[in-house]
Design a protein around this motif. Structure first.
Motif, PDB file in Angstrom:
ATOM      1  N   ARG A  26       0.753  -1.115  -0.104  1.00 41.59           N
ATOM      2  CA  ARG A  26       0.082   0.144   0.076  1.00 41.59           C
ATOM      3  C   ARG A  26       0.578   1.180  -0.074  1.00 41.59           C
ATOM      4  N   LYS A  30       1.169   3.945  -3.278  1.00 47.33           N
ATOM      5  CA  LYS A  30       0.988   5.558  -3.141  1.00 47.33           C
ATOM      6  C   LYS A  30       2.138   6.283  -3.626  1.00 47.33           C
ATOM      7  N   THR A  31       3.293   5.871  -3.207  1.00 42.13           N
ATOM      8  CA  THR A  31       4.724   6.491  -3.647  1.00 42.13           C
ATOM      9  C   THR A  31       4.574   6.527  -5.225  1.00 42.13           C
ATOM     10  N   ILE A  33       2.414   6.270  -7.339  1.00 35.17           N
ATOM     11  CA  ILE A  33       1.341   7.041  -8.084  1.00 35.17           C
ATOM     12  C   ILE A  33       1.730   8.448  -8.068  1.00 35.17           C
ATOM     13  N   HIS A  34       2.056   8.848  -6.754  1.00 35.22           N
ATOM     14  CA  HIS A  34       2.473  10.348  -6.638  1.00 35.22           C
ATOM     15  C   HIS A  34       3.668  10.592  -7.595  1.00 35.22           C
TER      16      HIS A  34
END
Length: 119
Positions: A26, A30-31, A33-34
């Motif tokens: 998870r 997120k990393t 995607i950013h």
């Protein structure tokens, strides 16, 4: 009794490892995607043409590519000359427009341009 304790310990260890894997996946998701938001690569449109087969209209910086994707791999089909219509150049495009619509718009603008060049 010792067997039950060792079995419970092994079960707790497996659950702990699965929980750690979930948390790390998870966090990494997120990393990634950013970090990918600022890229110059945009998918202007896509069309599914069969089971696991897609045509992708990709914009990379100031160049446009038609790419085919299938279970056999990804292949560059063509580099599209000229600018795409304005509505394909932003990521906030309308969901109502399909890839086929974008391709028709591009083809008609190219036809119009060629007709003007022949005159």
């Amino acid at each position: 009794m010792y067997d039950v304790i060792s079995l419970a310990g092994a079960l707790l260890a497996v659950v702990f490892v699965l929980l750690l894997a979930y948390c790390f996946s998870r966090a990494l998701g997120k990393t990634w995607i950013h970090s990918s938001r600022g890229n110059t690569i945009q998918i202007a449109g896509q069309l599914q043409i069969g089971a696991d087969r897609h045509l992708l209209l990709v914009r990379l910086a100031d160049r446009n590519f038609l790419i085919g994707s299938s279970p056999a791999g990804v292949q560059l089909l063509a580099e599209i000359e000229g600018e795409l219509p304005e509505d394909t150049q932003t990521a906030e495009r309308s969901v109502d427009r399909t890839f086929a619509d974008l391709l028709r718009t591009y083809a008609s603008s190219r036809r119009t341009k060629k007709e003007k060049d022949h005159e």
